[in-house]
Design a protein around this motif. Structure first.
Motif, PDB file in Angstrom:
ATOM      1  N   THR A 180      34.632  50.690  34.807  1.00 31.87           N
ATOM      2  CA  THR A 180      35.044  49.385  34.294  1.00 31.87           C
ATOM      3  C   THR A 180      33.950  48.720  33.469  1.00 31.87           C
ATOM      4  O   THR A 180      34.245  47.915  32.586  1.00 31.87           O
ATOM      5  CB  THR A 180      35.457  48.461  35.453  1.00 31.87           C
ATOM      6  N   ASP A 181      32.667  49.014  33.740  1.00 33.03           N
ATOM      7  CA  ASP A 181      31.596  48.437  32.937  1.00 33.03           C
ATOM      8  C   ASP A 181      31.675  48.903  31.480  1.00 33.03           C
ATOM      9  O   ASP A 181      31.382  48.148  30.553  1.00 33.03           O
ATOM     10  CB  ASP A 181      30.224  48.811  33.507  1.00 33.03           C
ATOM     11  N   CYS A 182      32.059  50.143  31.297  1.00 29.64           N
ATOM     12  CA  CYS A 182      32.192  50.682  29.943  1.00 29.64           C
ATOM     13  C   CYS A 182      33.251  49.895  29.175  1.00 29.64           C
ATOM     14  O   CYS A 182      33.015  49.446  28.044  1.00 29.64           O
ATOM     15  CB  CYS A 182      32.560  52.157  30.007  1.00 29.64           C
ATOM     16  N   ALA A 183      34.393  49.689  29.791  1.00 34.50           N
ATOM     17  CA  ALA A 183      35.464  48.918  29.161  1.00 34.50           C
ATOM     18  C   ALA A 183      35.031  47.473  28.937  1.00 34.50           C
ATOM     19  O   ALA A 183      35.357  46.861  27.913  1.00 34.50           O
ATOM     20  CB  ALA A 183      36.730  48.963  30.022  1.00 34.50           C
TER      21      ALA A 183
ATOM     22  N   ALA B 184      49.697  45.882  33.979  1.00 32.68           N
ATOM     23  CA  ALA B 184      48.891  45.416  32.852  1.00 32.68           C
ATOM     24  C   ALA B 184      48.627  43.912  32.953  1.00 32.68           C
ATOM     25  O   ALA B 184      49.461  43.150  33.436  1.00 32.68           O
ATOM     26  CB  ALA B 184      49.590  45.730  31.540  1.00 32.68           C
ATOM     27  N   ILE B 185      47.443  43.504  32.506  1.00 28.58           N
ATOM     28  CA  ILE B 185      47.064  42.092  32.434  1.00 28.58           C
ATOM     29  C   ILE B 185      46.782  41.777  30.965  1.00 28.58           C
ATOM     30  O   ILE B 185      46.004  42.488  30.322  1.00 28.58           O
ATOM     31  CB  ILE B 185      45.816  41.810  33.284  1.00 28.58           C
ATOM     32  N   PRO B 186      47.427  40.754  30.397  1.00 27.12           N
ATOM     33  CA  PRO B 186      47.231  40.448  28.979  1.00 27.12           C
ATOM     34  C   PRO B 186      45.753  40.252  28.636  1.00 27.12           C
ATOM     35  O   PRO B 186      44.997  39.644  29.401  1.00 27.12           O
ATOM     36  CB  PRO B 186      48.017  39.141  28.795  1.00 27.12           C
ATOM     37  N   GLU B 187      45.358  40.757  27.485  1.00 32.58           N
ATOM     38  CA  GLU B 187      43.965  40.616  27.053  1.00 32.58           C
ATOM     39  C   GLU B 187      43.560  39.158  26.919  1.00 32.58           C
ATOM     40  O   GLU B 187      42.383  38.817  27.096  1.00 32.58           O
ATOM     41  CB  GLU B 187      43.759  41.338  25.714  1.00 32.58           C
TER      42      GLU B 187
ATOM     43  N   SER C 132      39.547  46.651  36.281  1.00 35.67           N
ATOM     44  CA  SER C 132      39.613  47.049  37.688  1.00 35.67           C
ATOM     45  C   SER C 132      40.927  46.601  38.327  1.00 35.67           C
ATOM     46  O   SER C 132      41.584  47.372  39.038  1.00 35.67           O
ATOM     47  CB  SER C 132      38.422  46.438  38.442  1.00 35.67           C
ATOM     48  N   ALA C 133      41.307  45.330  38.058  1.00 34.15           N
ATOM     49  CA  ALA C 133      42.543  44.806  38.634  1.00 34.15           C
ATOM     50  C   ALA C 133      43.759  45.590  38.145  1.00 34.15           C
ATOM     51  O   ALA C 133      44.696  45.864  38.906  1.00 34.15           O
ATOM     52  CB  ALA C 133      42.690  43.326  38.295  1.00 34.15           C
TER      53      ALA C 133
ATOM     54  N   VAL D  57      34.145  39.553  33.017  1.00 36.58           N
ATOM     55  CA  VAL D  57      35.572  39.277  33.174  1.00 36.58           C
ATOM     56  C   VAL D  57      36.410  40.458  32.707  1.00 36.58           C
ATOM     57  O   VAL D  57      37.416  40.823  33.348  1.00 36.58           O
ATOM     58  CB  VAL D  57      35.951  37.999  32.393  1.00 36.58           C
ATOM     59  N   ALA D  58      36.010  41.088  31.600  1.00 39.89           N
ATOM     60  CA  ALA D  58      36.781  42.211  31.068  1.00 39.89           C
ATOM     61  C   ALA D  58      36.766  43.404  32.015  1.00 39.89           C
ATOM     62  O   ALA D  58      37.794  44.088  32.175  1.00 39.89           O
ATOM     63  CB  ALA D  58      36.235  42.622  29.702  1.00 39.89           C
TER      64      ALA D  58
END
Length: 326
Positions: free
Chosen positions: A12-15, A153-156, A145-146, A139-140
């Motif tokens: 998730t850190d990469c993303a 999906a969670i909106p950007e 992760s979530a 946050v990203a």
């Protein structure tokens, strides 16, 4: 993550770092990039930079062939990324490098998110170099992760919304301006409306000294008062989520700026000079408001993130500040 098709691995850190570069608009492709640090965050950042097309990418650590002792060979670096904890609260004066060593630096990214602006970032700001901290990355990566664990999906757009909310919650609202312009009363009104703690630098100076402001000036002179003021601002500025009313002369010492700006948004409250009281204010009585303002005007402008024209109705000034801040 366990899925119906088996185990799925992700980072998730990469993303999160990719999202940070996208949102702050930092050009990456083809840029020579230095990554400071050799922990887990640096590995994710390097992987993200490769995906984004940065080249060459040089990992700087305390040991190994590329280290802080031979940075001179990388003076042509265009992008600097800090993945170390240097600059993180409470060691806010630390920084991995001096930007003087990188005349071609075009952008600075720092994965630290507390304080809002690290020393490395403020050094970049002072040079006009685009920079960004790690809050968006935080946050990203949480969004990524979530999504993985919830399978939805969670909106950007939520990343920007949450990062903005967190940034505002973390930052102080700092008021500067001439003596008598209403900083204290406006700060109290903002505290009442927002539920934030109210802090008054002059009140804290008086409390610690056990003497009034005029008494401190009479016994220690302006230099003694300013020394006390800087000590108090250093402590108040280390906190977060407060409303801070400063003394009218805090801008006369450049070292006070990073203390207030590191974790705060600075509002300069302007009032008509002929409406400023001078009672109980040694420098205003000694020099007159007009002469004092002439000496300080440029300094207020240099400190301020926003300029607010105040009036006699405290609520109006508070409204203007909250309109900008929110």
């Amino acid at each position: 993550v366990r899925t119906e098709k088996g185990w799925y691995g992700d980072n998730t850190d990469c993303a999160g770092f990719i999202a940070l570069t996208e949102r702050c608009g930092v050009p990456v492709r083809g840029k020579k990039t230095l990554v400071f640090g050799s922990g887990g965050a640096s590995l994710a950042v390097i992987a993200a930079l490769r995906e984004l097309g940065a080249a060459p990418i040089v990992n700087i650590s305390r040991t190994g062939p590329e280290n802080y002792g031979n940075l001179a060979r990388h003076a042509d670096a265009e992008l600097l990324v800090n993945t170390t904890p240097l600059g993180m609260y409470p060691e806010v004066e630390a920084s991995p490098v001096s930007l003087d060593a990188f005349p071609r630096c075009a952008a600075v990214l720092d994965v630290v998110y507390n304080p809002t602006r690290t020393k490395l970032m403020m050094d970049a700001e002072a040079r006009g170099i685009p920079c960004a901290g790690g809050l968006t990355m935080l946050v990203a990566q949480a969004r990524r992760s979530a999504e993985r664990f919830r399978g939805a999906a969670i909106p950007e757009e939520r990343v920007d919304e949450i990062a903005r909310t967190l940034e505002r919650q973390m930052q102080n609202i700092v008021l500067i301006g001439m003596p008598g312009c209403g900083k204290t009363t406006v700060a109290q009104e903002l505290s009442r409306r927002t539920g934030r703690p109210f802090l008054d630098a002059d009140v804290e100076i008086v409390r610690r000294a056990g003497r009034t402001v005029p008494e401190i000036f009479a016994e220690e002179g302006e230099a003694g008062f300013r020394r006390r003021e800087t000590e108090v601002l250093a402590e108040l500025g280390m906190g977060s989520g407060a409303v801070i009313a400063t003394g009218g002369g805090c801008v006369t010492r450049e070292e006070n700026y990073p203390l207030l700006h590191r974790n705060g948004v600075i509002f300069w409250i302007q009032r008509d000079i002929d409406k400023l009281p001078s009672s109980g204010r040694p420098l205003s009585q000694q020099n007159g408001p007009e002469a004092l303002y002439a000496r300080r005007r440029d300094k207020y402008a240099a400190f301020a993130d926003h300029i607010i024209v105040g009036d006699e109705v405290i609520g109006h000034t508070a409204d203007k500040i909250l309109e900008v801040y929110r």
